[in-house]
Every structure is written in structure tokens, then in C-alpha cells.
Design a protein around this motif. Structure first.
Motif, mmCIF file in Angstrom:
data_model
loop_
_atom_site.group_PDB
_atom_site.id
_atom_site.type_symbol
_atom_site.label_atom_id
_atom_site.label_comp_id
_atom_site.label_asym_id
_atom_site.label_seq_id
_atom_site.Cartn_x
_atom_site.Cartn_y
_atom_site.Cartn_z
ATOM 1 N N UNK A 366 -4.688 44.063 92.361
ATOM 2 C CA UNK A 366 -3.894 43.861 91.143
ATOM 3 C C UNK A 366 -4.368 44.684 89.955
ATOM 4 N N UNK A 367 -5.601 45.182 89.989
ATOM 5 C CA UNK A 367 -6.204 45.788 88.804
ATOM 6 C C UNK A 367 -6.950 44.725 88.011
ATOM 7 N N UNK A 368 -7.851 45.161 87.153
ATOM 8 C CA UNK A 368 -8.705 44.220 86.429
ATOM 9 C C UNK A 368 -7.963 43.291 85.474
ATOM 10 N N UNK A 369 -7.029 43.763 84.636
ATOM 11 C CA UNK A 369 -6.379 42.844 83.696
ATOM 12 C C UNK A 369 -5.705 41.655 84.388
ATOM 13 N N UNK A 370 -4.919 41.936 85.425
ATOM 14 C CA UNK A 370 -4.245 40.847 86.123
ATOM 15 C C UNK A 370 -5.239 39.951 86.850
ATOM 16 N N UNK A 371 -6.308 40.535 87.360
ATOM 17 C CA UNK A 371 -7.319 39.724 88.040
ATOM 18 C C UNK A 371 -7.977 38.744 87.066
ATOM 19 N N UNK A 372 -8.252 39.194 85.833
ATOM 20 C CA UNK A 372 -8.791 38.278 84.823
ATOM 21 C C UNK A 372 -7.794 37.175 84.501
ATOM 22 N N UNK A 373 -6.516 37.535 84.363
ATOM 23 C CA UNK A 373 -5.492 36.540 84.043
ATOM 24 C C UNK A 373 -5.353 35.511 85.160
ATOM 25 N N UNK A 374 -5.369 35.969 86.398
ATOM 26 C CA UNK A 374 -5.274 35.051 87.529
ATOM 27 C C UNK A 374 -6.505 34.149 87.606
ATOM 28 N N UNK A 375 -7.655 34.683 87.226
ATOM 29 C CA UNK A 375 -8.872 33.858 87.194
ATOM 30 C C UNK A 375 -8.731 32.726 86.187
ATOM 31 N N UNK A 376 -8.163 33.043 85.014
ATOM 32 C CA UNK A 376 -7.953 32.008 83.993
ATOM 33 C C UNK A 376 -7.048 30.895 84.519
ATOM 34 N N UNK A 377 -5.988 31.270 85.232
ATOM 35 C CA UNK A 377 -5.090 30.265 85.806
ATOM 36 C C UNK A 377 -5.812 29.430 86.863
ATOM 37 N N UNK A 378 -6.627 30.094 87.678
ATOM 38 C CA UNK A 378 -7.400 29.363 88.678
ATOM 39 C C UNK A 378 -8.317 28.339 88.027
ATOM 40 N N UNK A 379 -8.967 28.733 86.950
ATOM 41 C CA UNK A 379 -9.880 27.822 86.268
ATOM 42 C C UNK A 379 -9.150 26.596 85.739
ATOM 43 N N UNK A 380 -7.905 26.765 85.309
ATOM 44 C CA UNK A 380 -7.153 25.632 84.763
ATOM 45 C C UNK A 380 -6.807 24.596 85.827
ATOM 46 N N UNK A 381 -6.863 24.976 87.108
ATOM 47 C CA UNK A 381 -6.611 23.974 88.149
ATOM 48 C C UNK A 381 -7.676 22.878 88.139
ATOM 49 N N UNK A 382 -8.842 23.177 87.574
ATOM 50 C CA UNK A 382 -9.901 22.169 87.484
ATOM 51 C C UNK A 382 -9.581 21.097 86.451
ATOM 52 N N UNK A 383 -8.461 21.264 85.713
ATOM 53 C CA UNK A 383 -8.043 20.206 84.789
ATOM 54 C C UNK A 383 -7.705 18.922 85.544
ATOM 55 N N UNK A 384 -7.295 19.052 86.780
ATOM 56 C CA UNK A 384 -6.941 17.851 87.563
ATOM 57 C C UNK A 384 -8.148 16.934 87.739
ATOM 58 N N UNK A 385 -9.256 17.409 88.337
ATOM 59 C CA UNK A 385 -10.413 16.508 88.438
ATOM 60 C C UNK A 385 -11.011 16.161 87.072
ATOM 61 N N UNK A 386 -10.903 17.070 86.097
ATOM 62 C CA UNK A 386 -11.459 16.789 84.766
ATOM 63 C C UNK A 386 -10.711 15.646 84.087
ATOM 64 N N UNK A 387 -9.369 15.685 84.106
ATOM 65 C CA UNK A 387 -8.576 14.610 83.502
ATOM 66 C C UNK A 387 -8.757 13.307 84.267
#
Length: 399
Positions: A366-387
Motif C-alpha cells: 500500500x505504501x507507507x501513508x496508507x499503512x500508517x492509516x490502516x494501523x490506526x484503524x487496527x488500533x481502534x479495534x482494541x476499543x472493544x475490550x477497553x470499553x
């Protein structure tokens, strides 16, 4: 399991007990010794292996991989060993295994010896992390656990900030031997502080198995959240220098400085706040800030955005570090401190390693910019166990 409404989740009335005691000062010595010894050689040994006869980029990766593999393996076995030997013995053994093998590098540049040294030092570092972390928790009053753990984080973080560049500088100006002697000496001298620390009494009570701890919601959910944020830390350290266009070395240096600096400062703030208002409410904000920082870093063509994003990620990462470790210690008896320390450190190491490997594969597509953006979305999935964890804690039930 202790109830979730433990000292890490509520405000304790009355005068605050003394935090810095003689045993905790001795623990500071071992923290600085182990961290400085580890980070002095972290970037030096790969270069040493690469310069060996027949060495190359593959050998550099091999020694780092061996070090981290042994670290994770040591973290898995350390609680079991500590239940039988005591935390003090484990900490002393860890410092010995971390320091003494470094001297072997001064007499041989054979790849088999280098890999063996990395394996032994990885085990030693794991023992210092797990046993030392459990000792730390036993030395800190529950009412000031967040602040105390944050203070230990600062004591461990400063040697990493200094040790990485100092090790590389010493190797280039004075040779590899001097760095090896320095790393060995710092760890070995620190052993003198170990006898002043508590021994077997810290492990009194039935031990909590590491796999049982991981399966429990009380420890499993904070561990999962922290591991996801550690993914971002591994990515920033590994790929930020590669993601920016040539000629932006100053931007990279600034970003890689503000990220750990912001993490150290926010970890201290979060620890103090956790003692007053509880740690549970900090996990979600820390996670969101971490993801937001990675998303801003995705603007790799905007130097200011990269530095700001690294700082925001550092703030979120520091908050998450402090909140998760404080919560986890508050939910177990003293006999479970070793398991908490092991789980938290495994989440750190595994998250960083998995993040670096996975990001490299994604960025190639994907290239670096999109890879960083996808990483941010992946990290937000941890909101489920956090909430989920926050909701259960707010209800006063068993997490």
C-alpha cells in the motif's frame, strides 16, 4: 482474582504513605543497571555481527531476532521460576546473565558465539523485567501504585534514551570492546543492590499461572489493549526513518525524540492521576490518542504533521502503559505480581515485533501513508475490550 474495585480503581482516603523508601531506591539501581546494559548493546551487536567475517544484513537481523525470541521465552518461564526461587534470586540471576555474557563478545566474533550471547542476554533481560516488576509492585504502597510504577518507568526510560545513541557513538569512536565492557560492568555492579531487596516473601500465596492470567478478563483485556498500542511503538521506531523522503533526517530525529519523551511525561501524569481518580478511565483516552497519533503520522509528506503525530502517539502510549499496568497489579494478590509483570512485558515485546513485521508486509503493498492509516484503524479495534473492561469495572463486578 481480586475484585476490580481494587486500589488501582478508586481513591483511597487518608494521608498518602511514603513512596520512595530504601528498598525502592535499591530497586532504582537495578532498573538503571539492567536497562542501560540492554540498550547500550541493542544497536551495537547487530553492527558487530554484520562486520564479522561472512556477516551481512541477514546476520544483523538474526542476532536481534535471537535476543527478542529469548526475551519472550524468558518472560513466559520467569513466573514459574520465581515461584520457586523468589524474585530477588531471579533478579540477581537476570543481571548476571545480562552482564557476564557481554564479555564473551570481546574475545570472539564467531557468529555462533554472538547468537549464543544474545540468547543468554535475552533470558537475563526477561528475568530482570518480570522479577523486577513484581518486586517493584510489592515495594509500592497500593495508594500510590500508579505514581510509583510511573516513576519506575521513567527510571527505565532514561537509560534507553541515552544508551542507544551512546552505544553507537562509543562503538564508532572507541571500538566494540569498550561498549561490551561498559554494558557488562553496569549490569554486574547492579547486583550489589539485590541483597537489600525482599526475597521469597514476595511470592507468598498460591501463584497465578501465566496462561490462566491471560485467559481471565481481569488481566487479558488490559493486556490486549496494551499489546495493540505497542504495535504502533514498534512501527514508529522501525519504519519512520524509512517512510520519510531523503533529506528529512532532522524531522526523523525530532520525531524519534519527542515520541519517547512525550510517553515518559504522560506516563508520569497518568500514574499520578490513576492514584487519585482510578486507572480504568484512562485506558480508552490513551488508546484513542495513540491511534490518532499514528493517523497523523500517515501524512508523511508534511514534516510538522510527522513530529506532532509522533508526540500525540507518545502521549497516548504513555497513558496506556501506566493505566494498564496499574489496573493489572490492582486485580491480583501479591502472588500474582510475577504473572502480571510477565504478561505486560510479553504484550510490549510481542506487540512491537508483530507490528514491525506486519507493517513491513502491508507497506510493501500500500505504501507507507496508507499503512500508517490502516494501523490506526487496527488500533481502534482494541476499543472493544477497553470499553468492555471499563463497563464491568464501573459496575463493580468481577472483570
Amino acid at each position: 482474582m481480586a475484585s476490580s474495585a481494587g486500589p488501582g480503581d478508586r481513591v483511597v482516603a487518608g494521608a498518602r504513605p511514603r513512596l520512595v523508601t530504601r528498598p525502592l531506591l535499591l530497586r532504582f539501581v537495578t532498573v538503571v543497571g539492567s536497562s542501560a546494559s540492554f540498550y547500550l548493546l541493542l544497536s551495537v551487536v547487530p553492527a558487530y555481527a554484520q562486520s564479522a567475517p561472512g556477516g551481512g544484513s541477514g546476520t544483523a537481523g538474526l542476532v536481534t531476532g535471537a535476543l527478542m525470541l529469548a526475551t519472550v521465552a524468558g518472560e513466559l518461564m520467569a513466573p514459574w521460576l520465581a515461584a520457586r526461587c523468589g524474585y530477588r534470586v531471579m533478579l540477581g540471576a537476570g543481571l548476571l546473565l545480562l552482564g557476564a555474557p557481554a564479555l564473551v563478545l570481546t574475545v570472539s566474533q564467531n557468529m555462533a558465539w554472538i547468537v549464543a550471547v544474545c540468547l543468554v542476554r535475552g533470558l537475563g533481560f526477561a528475568f530482570t523485567l518480570v522479577a523486577g516488576g513484581a518486586l517493584t509492585a510489592s515495594l509500592i504502597p497500593p495508594e500510590r501504585r500508579g505514581e510509583g510504577l510511573a516513576l519506575i518507568g521513567v527510571m527505565a526510560g532514561v537509560p534507553s534514551l541515552v544508551g542507544l545513541p551512546l552505544g553507537a557513538w562509543l562503538a564508532s569512536h572507541t571500538g566494540y570492546g569498550s561498549v561490551c565492557w561498559a554494558a557488562a560492568g553496569i549490569a554486574l555492579v547492579s547486583i550489589a543492590a539485590v541483597p537489600g531487596l525482599p526475597g521469597r516473601e514476595a511470592t507468598a500465596g498460591p501463584p497465578l499461572g501465566i496462561f490462566a492470567g491471560a485467559r481471565s478478563g481481569a488481566l487479558g483485556r488490559p493486556t490486549a489493549v496494551f499489546a495493540v498500542t505497542a504495535v504502533g511503538a514498534g512501527i514508529v521506531v522501525t519504519f519512520l526513518p524509512l517512510a520519510l523522503a531523503p533529506g528529512h533526517s532532522g524531522v526523523v530525529a525530532a520525531a524519534l525524540f519527542v515520541q519517547p519523551a512525550a510517553a515518559t511525561a504522560s506516563r508520569w501524569f497518568a500514574g499520578r492521576r490513576a492514584d487519585r481518580r482510578g486507572a480504568a478511565g484512562l485506558v480508552v483516552p490513551g488508546l484513542v490518542a495513540s491511534a490518532a497519533g499514528i493517523l497523523v503520522v500517515a501524512l508523511t509528506g508534511v514534516p510538522v504533521a510527522v513530529v506532532v503525530g509522533a508526540a500525540v502517539f507518545g502521549v497516548g502510549f504513555g497513558i496506556t502503559q501506566s493505566a494498564t499496568i496499574t489496573l493489572m497489579y490492582s486485580r491480583v494478590p501479591a502472588s500474582g505480581y510475577g504473572t502480571v509483570s510477565a504478561l505486560w512485558n510479553i504484550a510490549y515485546d510481542a506487540g512491537m515485533g508483530i507490528g514491525a513485521v506486519g507493517f513491513g508486509a502491508v507497506a510493501g503493498l500500500t505504501g507507507y501513508p496508507w499503512a500508517f492509516a490502516l494501523t490506526a484503524l487496527l488500533m481502534l479495534t482494541a476499543l472493544v475490550p477497553a470499553w468492555w473492561d471499563r463497563t464491568v469495572t464501573a459496575e463493580g463486578g468481577q472483570p
